[in-house]
Design a protein around this motif. Structure first.
Motif: not given
Length: 190
Positions: A27-31, A63-66, A83-86, A100-108
């Protein structure tokens, strides 16, 4: 000996997902503790609203940079600066059909026709009785301008687009997946 063959009995697939595809870090796309990280939580239900247990949700996102660290990214693979983004996650459903998934906002993302795709996650659903994975997208509700021009979202009938939008939740977003019925989530043939 008879020339007639009997009917083969119907069989469902599984329950093998929790046995063979368990991945504790899935579930951890990021730590945990990653700046800007949030949870996506949801429930998979069947056409009657019953939870689908022993299902699996797999997530793939930029990733956040798309960008993707993958050779299919037309701009070339590039390791993420975060760091740690997979970019990939996997969550089994529990006995209530929750994932459930733990992540960050993806870029366009750039689209092949020169436009831009809104930030989104691609989700695959695998489960008992499904002979093939189901593929959908999760769009963020707080990206109205980007969502308004997204070519994939706009290819969906207006009255069904809401099935692809997550809703805000205290620790991130909620995205329930309906496999059938009046509120069936839009799935894509890929």
């Amino acid at each position: 000996m008879s020339d007639r063959l009997g009917v083969t009995p119907a069989q469902t697939v599984g329950p093998y997902l929790s046995i063979g595809l368990h991945w504790p870090d899935g579930p951890y796309i990021v730590p945990e503790g990653t700046p800007g990280a949030f949870w996506i939580r949801g429930r998979i239900v069947d056409g009657t609203g019953e939870p689908v247990v022993d299902a699996l949700v797999e997530s793939w996102q930029a990733d956040p940079d798309g960008r993707f660290d993958h050779p299919d990214d037309p701009r070339g693979a590039r390791p993420p600066r975060l760091a740690g983004f997979r970019g990939f996650g996997r969550s089994e459903t529990d006995d209530q059909g929750c994932y459930r998934l733990l992540t960050v906002r993806p870029g366009p993302l750039p689209d092949p026709d020169g436009g831009t795709e809104a930030p989104h996650l691609t989700l695959s659903v695998l489960g008992r009785g499904l002979l093939h994975r189901l593929v959908t997208r999760l769009y963020l509700p707080d990206e109205p301008a980007a969502n308004a021009v997204d070519p994939v979202l706009n290819s969906v009938e207006a009255e069904r687009r809401g099935t692809l939008l997550a809703s805000a939740a205290p620790d991130g977003f909620r995205f329930d997946i309906h496999l059938q019925g009046d509120r069936e989530t839009v799935f894509f043939a890929v």
